[in-house]
Motif scaffolding. Structure first.
Motif, PDB file in Angstrom:
ATOM      1  N   ASP A 154      30.422  20.368 -41.702  1.00 29.04           N
ATOM      2  CA  ASP A 154      30.721  20.393 -40.270  1.00 29.04           C
ATOM      3  C   ASP A 154      29.949  21.514 -39.576  1.00 29.04           C
ATOM      4  O   ASP A 154      29.297  21.323 -38.545  1.00 29.04           O
ATOM      5  N   ILE A 162      26.128  20.754 -39.441  1.00 27.67           N
ATOM      6  CA  ILE A 162      25.670  19.885 -38.351  1.00 27.67           C
ATOM      7  C   ILE A 162      25.606  20.672 -37.048  1.00 27.67           C
ATOM      8  O   ILE A 162      24.635  20.594 -36.289  1.00 27.67           O
ATOM      9  N   THR A 163      26.652  21.481 -36.789  1.00 21.53           N
ATOM     10  CA  THR A 163      26.671  22.241 -35.543  1.00 21.53           C
ATOM     11  C   THR A 163      25.556  23.273 -35.512  1.00 21.53           C
ATOM     12  O   THR A 163      24.917  23.488 -34.476  1.00 21.53           O
ATOM     13  N   VAL A 173      19.247  23.399 -29.567  1.00 22.62           N
ATOM     14  CA  VAL A 173      19.462  23.787 -28.171  1.00 22.62           C
ATOM     15  C   VAL A 173      18.998  25.218 -27.917  1.00 22.62           C
ATOM     16  O   VAL A 173      18.373  25.506 -26.896  1.00 22.62           O
ATOM     17  N   PHE A 206      15.282  25.313 -27.534  1.00 25.52           N
ATOM     18  CA  PHE A 206      14.854  24.762 -26.245  1.00 25.52           C
ATOM     19  C   PHE A 206      15.117  25.749 -25.116  1.00 25.52           C
ATOM     20  O   PHE A 206      14.265  25.949 -24.244  1.00 25.52           O
ATOM     21  N   LEU A 207      16.296  26.379 -25.134  1.00 28.45           N
ATOM     22  CA  LEU A 207      16.627  27.298 -24.043  1.00 28.45           C
ATOM     23  C   LEU A 207      15.722  28.522 -24.070  1.00 28.45           C
ATOM     24  O   LEU A 207      15.302  29.020 -23.026  1.00 28.45           O
ATOM     25  N   TYR A 230      22.169   8.843 -33.162  1.00 25.66           N
ATOM     26  CA  TYR A 230      22.845   9.665 -34.161  1.00 25.66           C
ATOM     27  C   TYR A 230      23.931  10.530 -33.525  1.00 25.66           C
ATOM     28  O   TYR A 230      25.005  10.692 -34.103  1.00 25.66           O
ATOM     29  N   PRO A 278      32.052  14.497 -41.175  1.00 28.01           N
ATOM     30  CA  PRO A 278      31.794  15.797 -40.551  1.00 28.01           C
ATOM     31  C   PRO A 278      31.171  15.654 -39.173  1.00 28.01           C
ATOM     32  O   PRO A 278      30.426  14.720 -38.915  1.00 28.01           O
ATOM     33  N   GLY A 279      31.493  16.573 -38.319  1.00 27.19           N
ATOM     34  CA  GLY A 279      31.004  16.501 -36.947  1.00 27.19           C
ATOM     35  C   GLY A 279      32.161  16.310 -36.004  1.00 27.19           C
ATOM     36  O   GLY A 279      33.263  16.768 -36.259  1.00 27.19           O
ATOM     37  N   PHE A 283      32.076  18.097 -30.431  1.00 29.71           N
ATOM     38  CA  PHE A 283      31.200  19.227 -30.100  1.00 29.71           C
ATOM     39  C   PHE A 283      29.806  19.053 -30.698  1.00 29.71           C
ATOM     40  O   PHE A 283      28.804  19.145 -29.997  1.00 29.71           O
ATOM     41  N   ALA A 284      29.756  18.755 -32.019  1.00 28.91           N
ATOM     42  CA  ALA A 284      28.449  18.649 -32.675  1.00 28.91           C
ATOM     43  C   ALA A 284      27.669  17.458 -32.135  1.00 28.91           C
ATOM     44  O   ALA A 284      26.464  17.564 -31.853  1.00 28.91           O
ATOM     45  N   ALA A 294      26.383  18.155 -28.681  1.00 29.48           N
ATOM     46  CA  ALA A 294      25.234  19.068 -28.722  1.00 29.48           C
ATOM     47  C   ALA A 294      23.973  18.311 -29.093  1.00 29.48           C
ATOM     48  O   ALA A 294      22.889  18.578 -28.548  1.00 29.48           O
ATOM     49  N   ILE A 295      24.083  17.321 -30.002  1.00 27.23           N
ATOM     50  CA  ILE A 295      22.900  16.546 -30.396  1.00 27.23           C
ATOM     51  C   ILE A 295      22.413  15.710 -29.214  1.00 27.23           C
ATOM     52  O   ILE A 295      21.210  15.653 -28.930  1.00 27.23           O
ATOM     53  N   ALA A 323      20.803  17.954 -26.697  1.00 25.21           N
ATOM     54  CA  ALA A 323      19.502  18.426 -27.172  1.00 25.21           C
ATOM     55  C   ALA A 323      18.445  17.351 -26.981  1.00 25.21           C
ATOM     56  O   ALA A 323      17.286  17.656 -26.669  1.00 25.21           O
ATOM     57  N   ILE A 336      17.391  17.441 -23.368  1.00 23.91           N
ATOM     58  CA  ILE A 336      16.566  18.622 -23.096  1.00 23.91           C
ATOM     59  C   ILE A 336      15.170  18.430 -23.680  1.00 23.91           C
ATOM     60  O   ILE A 336      14.167  18.784 -23.064  1.00 23.91           O
ATOM     61  N   LEU A 337      15.116  17.820 -24.894  1.00 26.94           N
ATOM     62  CA  LEU A 337      13.816  17.566 -25.525  1.00 26.94           C
ATOM     63  C   LEU A 337      12.966  16.663 -24.659  1.00 26.94           C
ATOM     64  O   LEU A 337      11.758  16.890 -24.481  1.00 26.94           O
ATOM     65  N   LEU A 358      11.711  18.562 -21.690  1.00 27.60           N
ATOM     66  CA  LEU A 358      10.754  19.616 -22.055  1.00 27.60           C
ATOM     67  C   LEU A 358       9.405  19.017 -22.420  1.00 27.60           C
ATOM     68  O   LEU A 358       8.358  19.585 -22.120  1.00 27.60           O
ATOM     69  N   MET A 398      25.073  21.165 -21.911  1.00 27.11           N
ATOM     70  CA  MET A 398      23.745  21.586 -22.378  1.00 27.11           C
ATOM     71  C   MET A 398      22.689  21.260 -21.324  1.00 27.11           C
ATOM     72  O   MET A 398      21.825  22.083 -21.002  1.00 27.11           O
ATOM     73  N   LEU A 443      23.032  23.562 -18.283  1.00 27.15           N
ATOM     74  CA  LEU A 443      22.483  24.892 -18.607  1.00 27.15           C
ATOM     75  C   LEU A 443      20.968  24.881 -18.480  1.00 27.15           C
ATOM     76  O   LEU A 443      20.369  25.758 -17.843  1.00 27.15           O
ATOM     77  N   PHE A 444      20.341  23.850 -19.071  1.00 28.28           N
ATOM     78  CA  PHE A 444      18.880  23.767 -19.065  1.00 28.28           C
ATOM     79  C   PHE A 444      18.352  23.630 -17.638  1.00 28.28           C
ATOM     80  O   PHE A 444      17.406  24.320 -17.250  1.00 28.28           O
TER      81      PHE A 444
END
Lengths: 79, 147
Positions: free
Chosen positions: A51, A54-55, A63, A66-67, B20, B32-33, B36-37, B40-41, B44, B47-48, B51, B129, B132-133
């Protein structure tokens, strides 16, 4: 009991952590910091915490990098 | 940042990253995950995209205002999903006792209300995310133009 690959990963982790502090080019430092996070994610996985792994891979290697790159593009690249 | 290779690889990779991320969000109670995780993916990946191309192309896919709305909407959705149990006479965030059906263990819809909580957290984190970016990139220009 630490196997060979664990010793390799931990050594590389320390090398990355020290290199981030000593690099003068900030973009290189950010990329090395991403490598540090990726190795840390592999370490979490090997320690039995998928867990957190992954985070760490999503936040630390993704992230945060990137930031930091966005911040560098708004400011200066050299220290 | 006018690199053809970066753009082509990014265009190929971003859909799989988002798929994913959605998988991690929706299977948060099985593997798992979680919210939150996975959020975040997904964030991201957005953002990718912004960018590798530029801010205008990223804003066409997900603008700053919609990202702000999704951020607040995720938090409000989580709280409202928690209040559903209170309307049914149970405590805040109660799952099975409030009458949410639990399916067969191991299936996708086997967690009652936790599925909705995960989706709400995924929305919240992913759009946070992006926000923020956008705040970081647009910086003071946005405030200057709005004044």
């Amino acid at each position: 009991m630490t196997t060979g690959i664990e010793i390799f990963l931990l050594t590389f982790l320390i090398v990355c952590a020290v290199a981030v502090a000593y690099l003068k080019d900030l973009l290189s430092a950010v990329i090395v910091f991403g490598a540090y996070s990726l190795i840390m994610a592999i370490n979490w996985q090997m320690l039995g915490a998928p867990d957190i792994a992954i985070t760490e891979a999503a936040l630390g290697a993704g992230v945060t990098t990137f930031l930091f790159i966005a911040t560098i593009s708004k400011t200066r690249r050299s220290e | 940042m006018e690199d053809l290779l970066v753009r082509i690889i990014c265009r190929l990779v971003v859909p799989f990253v988002q798929l994913y991320g959605l998988y991690v969000i929706t299977h948060g109670h099985l593997s798992p995950g979680g919210g939150f995780a996975g959020g975040a993916i997904v964030g991201a990946s957005m953002i990718l995209f912004a960018l590798a191309f530029n801010l205008e192309a990223g804003s066409r896919k997900l603008s700053h205002d919609i990202s702000l709305l999704m951020e607040s909407g995720g938090a409000i959705g989580f709280i409202l999903a928690g209040f559903v149990a209170m309307l049914l006479g149970q405590n805040f965030l109660t799952n099975k006792a409030a009458g949410f059906p639990l399916g067969v263990p191991g299936n996708l819809f086997s967690s009652g209300a936790i599925f909705f909580f995960s989706v709400a957290i995924g929305f919240k984190v992913g759009s946070t995310m992006c926000t923020l970016f956008y705040n970081l990139i647009e910086g003071s220009d946005r405030h200057r133009s709005s004044e």
